[in-house]
Design an enzyme around this catalytic site. Structure first.
Site, mmCIF file in Angstrom:
data_model
loop_
_atom_site.group_PDB
_atom_site.id
_atom_site.type_symbol
_atom_site.label_atom_id
_atom_site.label_comp_id
_atom_site.label_asym_id
_atom_site.label_seq_id
_atom_site.Cartn_x
_atom_site.Cartn_y
_atom_site.Cartn_z
ATOM 1 N N CYS A 44 7.709 -8.107 -12.052
ATOM 2 C CA CYS A 44 8.491 -8.008 -13.285
ATOM 3 C C CYS A 44 9.893 -9.312 -13.601
ATOM 4 O O CYS A 44 11.011 -9.167 -14.283
ATOM 5 C CB CYS A 44 10.431 -6.529 -12.735
ATOM 6 S SG CYS A 44 11.195 -6.943 -10.903
ATOM 7 N N ALA A 72 0.201 -1.004 0.059
ATOM 8 C CA ALA A 72 0.037 -0.258 0.032
ATOM 9 C C ALA A 72 0.738 0.955 0.112
ATOM 10 O O ALA A 72 0.623 2.240 1.091
ATOM 11 C CB ALA A 72 -0.363 -0.165 1.233
#
Length: 908
Positions: free
Chosen positions: A706, A640
């Site tokens: 990624c 977050a």
């Protein structure tokens, strides 16, 4: 000379009877010895020595013959050309040297002294191979020598019988069936990284050596033809044929002569025999220059070209095998003819699924069909588009036309038109494929010419120039001689197709090197240093900077070429060595550092507009009285970070919908934000109906994993496989969350991913998002290196990154009391524990109590800009907390990007 008349018959009979009895007694003694010592083996008299795994033990009744030597010693001079030699060995016929202390030590040539009947006569030193004694022909023996001759025959028969019983006892080397030599095959791929420039230089050097050798052989042949002496003719007639092991791909061809010759002549004959022997003359087809399909384990049938072993720089291929240069990557393999098919078998070998999936296979098909169409004289018109970005479609269309032509049988010439021309059958000719333009990278260069007559185009001759000459070295020499400007050449590879300036040093850069720089500039190894050279993004041997705060590398080749000969060795001896980016001087030979390199490097990534898109819609600031709280959809939310930054900026958050699957991340978000986050699970389960139900949204943010995009991962699957496909989930939900036509309310989005990704993946992401990324490195606003790409339409994304008073720019500012930082900034912190170690010596970054120490979790949180103990929930371990931080965003960077949103949404 004793007579051989009838008067000696009785004495001869008595002697034969004595010999027979003596032989039987010796045979009984030998049998007893063998039963007592079953492991002992008898060594044959007169057998040329050869290497064995177990050395033979001579029996007591076997006389030592001075002619019995090791493999490296010469045989007796009396041996004729009909004597057998071990297969593939070259034995020089010279006088044997007797062993010291033997009865024949004082006799020339090892001949026995008079009266010594126990010595083996010279005739016994004939070559024995595979248990058979080969007798000489053309030599008459007198009757007076009959006794010695018969005795020798008896001994040979005994030894033969003994060998028959011991067959295989000495290992494979002594048995009738020889162990085949292992065949060394070279599969596709090199054992280490080889840059294209280095491979081209090797090919050019091998070509020059081959041509030089061919000239020497031609001169030698001319000299030998002029010398028509009778002695040389005899030598040639008496020479036995050269023998080559069919199972050994590297066994050399050797020539033998019956009499000793001078060293120079031997070298000439060996060189001539090895170089003049034709290749691939086993009658099984597939000659040099032919286009074929080859099969390797784990690969589909792949197109290639038969080449000579000269071009590979390795050894000759064994009989029944061929050297193949694969289209696509230009690598070499030895392939047996059973795994080869002619290119005319296109229908059965072409694999459509591989063509759709693998770009390298598409490239290989394009290249081989370019060569095939050139040979067959088939013209495929190139498609010319006004927009260079559409040239990839032109390549695809042309490739599709060529595939249809190949599937139709290569008409009208058929398979006959695919045969190589005479000049390509030359084993010393190097072959280069036409330039391939990948569809996803097609804007980098125009499509290649369709056939040979169009060699006047601008692109192909330049590529040929780079390949055929050592252009970089020659051009650098011209720069040193003040004949050329260094800005006009690419200092990375030597190309003259300069498209921009090198961002770090004075000099030019071509488009290909720009692509490599974009991929590799922020690619780091486990030691924290760049994976490749700062100048050329290549190099097999690199020099690492000794400055702890610098992570750059320079290859030896670039240093010696641009700085000066011997500069690399001088740098190796210097400890510590400061590289050319952090040294005090700005000029090192031809290597001159740009004064404004930081801003140039930022603009290099920021203005990397390989594709042009319409500028994003600009929303005017909202009046303060009309601003409303923001509604956020966060995909791949992590811990977050987005909500934390919005709160720090004072922006009111009406709704924060987060998609996350990691339980630890969800726990951190729930605890630290008091349940204000609505977690919706896996992003793949979110539908358009959910978006309409939870929306409308003002901001959509996310950063897909990624792992399969980063080129640091050797097992990456790319954008279209594995976790790389999750980007399309972001694109799908972003499309669903956009305002409908006619709705002019401000709508913003942001997508983040790693910089060290492939150029094609980056271009695909930009094409879908219709936006070029900006590169932001967190080292400007934090104590850690962390370069990332950001796509989005946030206002002012390209503005300079400026730090604030509260940003901790040095590692020392992030440490607890009593701890000392050894580095000012740390390398990129990832999910791996060893990413904490710094430098080429893998030091821990902190010094405490006279010992090195790792970063504590609270210190890592400060490095990322999070509040202290932000991840300290649910008794998570240190490694688990590091994994959460390694996947998160840098708080100061996100604050820099979100700051303009205060002009659009209500603030506290």
């Amino acid at each position: 000379m004793p007579s051989s008349g009838p008067g000696d018959t009785s004495s001869s009979s008595l002697e034969r009877e004595d010999d027979r009895k003596e032989g039987e007694e010796q045979e009984e003694n030998r049998g007893k010895e063998e039963r007592q010592e079953p492991s002992a083996t008898a060594r044959k008299v007169g057998r040329p020595g050869r290497k064995r795994k177990h050395p033979p033990v001579e029996s007591s009744d076997t006389p030592k013959d001075p002619a019995v030597t090791t493999k490296s010693q010469p045989m007796a001079q009396d041996s004729g050309p009909s004597d057998l030699l071990p297969n593939g060995d070259l034995e020089k016929r010279s006088e044997p040297q007797p062993e010291e202390g033997s009865p024949a030590a004082g006799q020339k040539g090892g001949a026995p002294a008079e009266g010594e009947g126990t010595e083996t006569p010279p005739e016994a030193s004939r070559a024995v191979e595979n248990g058979c004694c080969v007798t000489k022909e053309g030599r008459g023996a007198s009757a007076g020598e009959g006794k010695e001759q018969k005795q020798t025959n008896i001994e040979s028969m005994k030894m033969e019988g003994s060998r028959g019983r011991l067959r295989g006892g000495l290992g494979w080397e002594s048995s009738l069936r020889q162990r085949p030599m292992p065949r060394l095959t070279f599969q596709a791929g090199d054992p280490y990284y080889i840059s294209k420039r280095k491979r081209d230089e090797w090919l050019a050097r091998w070509k020059r050596e081959a041509e030089k050798k061919a000239k020497v052989i031609a001169v030698m042949n001319a000299v030998e033809e002029n010398q028509a002496s009778g002695e040389s003719q005899k030598v040639e007639e008496a020479s036995p044929p050269a023998v080559q092991q069919p199972t050994d791909p590297a066994s050399p061809t050797v020539a033998t002569t019956p009499e000793p010759v001078g060293g120079d002549a031997g070298d000439k004959n060996a060189t001539k025999a090895a170089d003049d022997e034709p290749e691939y003359e086993d009658g099984r087809g597939f000659g040099i220059g032919e286009l074929v399909w080859g099969k390797l384990r784990g690969f589909s049938w792949w197109p290639g070209r038969i080449v000579s072993w000269w071009m590979t720089g390795r050894s000759r291929a064994a009989e029944g095998t061929r050297w193949v240069m694969w289209f696509g990557d230009g690598k070499f393999s030895v392939v047996c003819v059973e795994k080869l098919m002619p290119l005319s078998s296109f229908c059965s070998a072409f694999h459509q699924a591989t063509y759709n999936k693998q770009p390298m296979y598409r490239k290989a098909i394009y290249e081989v069909l370019q060569v095939a169409s050139s040979r067959a004289g088939k013209l495929f018109p190139a498609c010319h588009d006004s927009d260079e970005s559409d040239s990839g479609k032109a390549v695809e269309v042309q490739n599709k036309q060529m595939i249809e032509w190949a599937l139709g049988g290569f008409q009208p010439s058929g398979p006959k038109g695919l045969e190589p021309p005479e000049e390509e059958k030359n084993p010393y000719k190097e072959v280069y494929t036409d330039m391939w333009v990948e569809p996803e990278a097609a804007a980098y260069a125009p499509p290649p010419p369709a056939k040979k007559p169009r060699k006047s185009t601008t692109e192909k001759p330049k590529v040929k120039e780079i390949i055929d000459e050592r252009t970089r070295e020659r051009l650098v020499y011209e720069v040193r001689q003040k004949c050329r400007n260094i800005e006009d050449i690419c200092i990375s590879c030597g190309s003259l197709n300069v498209t921009l300036e090198h961002p770090l040093f004075i000099g030019g850069m071509c488009q290909n090197c720009k692509n490599c720089f974009l991929e590799c500039a922020y690619q780091y190894d486990d030691d924290g240093y760049q994976s490749y050279c700062t100048i050329c993004c290549g190099g097999r041997e690199v020099l690492m900077c000794g400055n702890n705060n610098c992570c750059r590398c320079f290859c030896v080749e670039c240093v010696d070429l641009l700085v000066g000969p011997g500069a690399a060795q001088a740098a190796i001896k210097e400890d510590p060595w400061n590289c050319y980016m952090c040294g005090h001087k700005g000029t090192y030979g031809l290597l001159r550092r740009r004064e404004d390199w930081p801003s140039r490097l930022q603009m290099f990534f920021a203005n990397n507009h390989d594709q042009e898109f319409d500028p994003p819609k600009v929303y005017p600031p909202v009046p303060a009285e009309k601003r409303k709280p923001i509604r956020v959809l966060s995909l791949f939310d992590g811990i977050a970070t987005g909500l934390l930054v919005l709160k720090d900026l004072g922006i009111q958050v009406d709704r924060y919908i987060a998609s996350e699957v990691c339980e630890d991340s969800i726990t951190v978000g729930m605890v630290r934000h008091q349940g204000k986050i609505m977690y919706v699970g896996d992003v793949r389960s979110v539908t358009q109906k959910h978006i309409q139900e939870w929306g409308p949204f003002d901001l959509v943010i996310g950063g897909s994993p990624c792992n399969d995009l980063s080129i640091v991962n050797p097992a990456r699957k790319g954008l279209y496989e594995g976790t790389g496909r999750l980007f399309f989930e972001f694109y799908r939900l972003l499309h669903d969350a956009r305002p409908k036509e006619g709705d002019d309310r401000p709508f913003f989005w942001l997508f983040e991913n790693v910089v060290a990704m492939g150029v094609s993946d980056k271009r695909d992401i930009s094409r879908f998002l219709e936006s070029n990324p900006v590169m932001i490195d967190a080292k400007e606003v934090s104590a850690a290196h962390r370069a990332r790409y950001f796509w989005g339409n946030l206002p002012g994304m390209n503005r300079p990154l400026a730090s604030t008073v509260n940003d901790k720019l040095e590692l020392q500012e992030c440490l607890e009391h009593g701890r000392i930082a050894k580095f000012s900034k740390v390398r990129t912190i990832t999910t791996r524990s060893n990413s904490i170690k710094q430098g080429k010596d893998q030091h821990f970054p902190v010094f405490m109590n006279e010992k090195e120490d790792i970063l504590w979790c609270t210190e890592m949180e400060r490095v990322f800009g999070f509040p202290v103990h932000y991840t300290d929930v649910s008794n998570m371990s240190r490694l688990a907390r590091q994994r959460l931080l390694g996947r998160s965003w840098s708080v100061p960077v996100i604050r820099h990007l979100f700051a303009p949103l205060k002009e659009y949404f209500a603030c506290v």
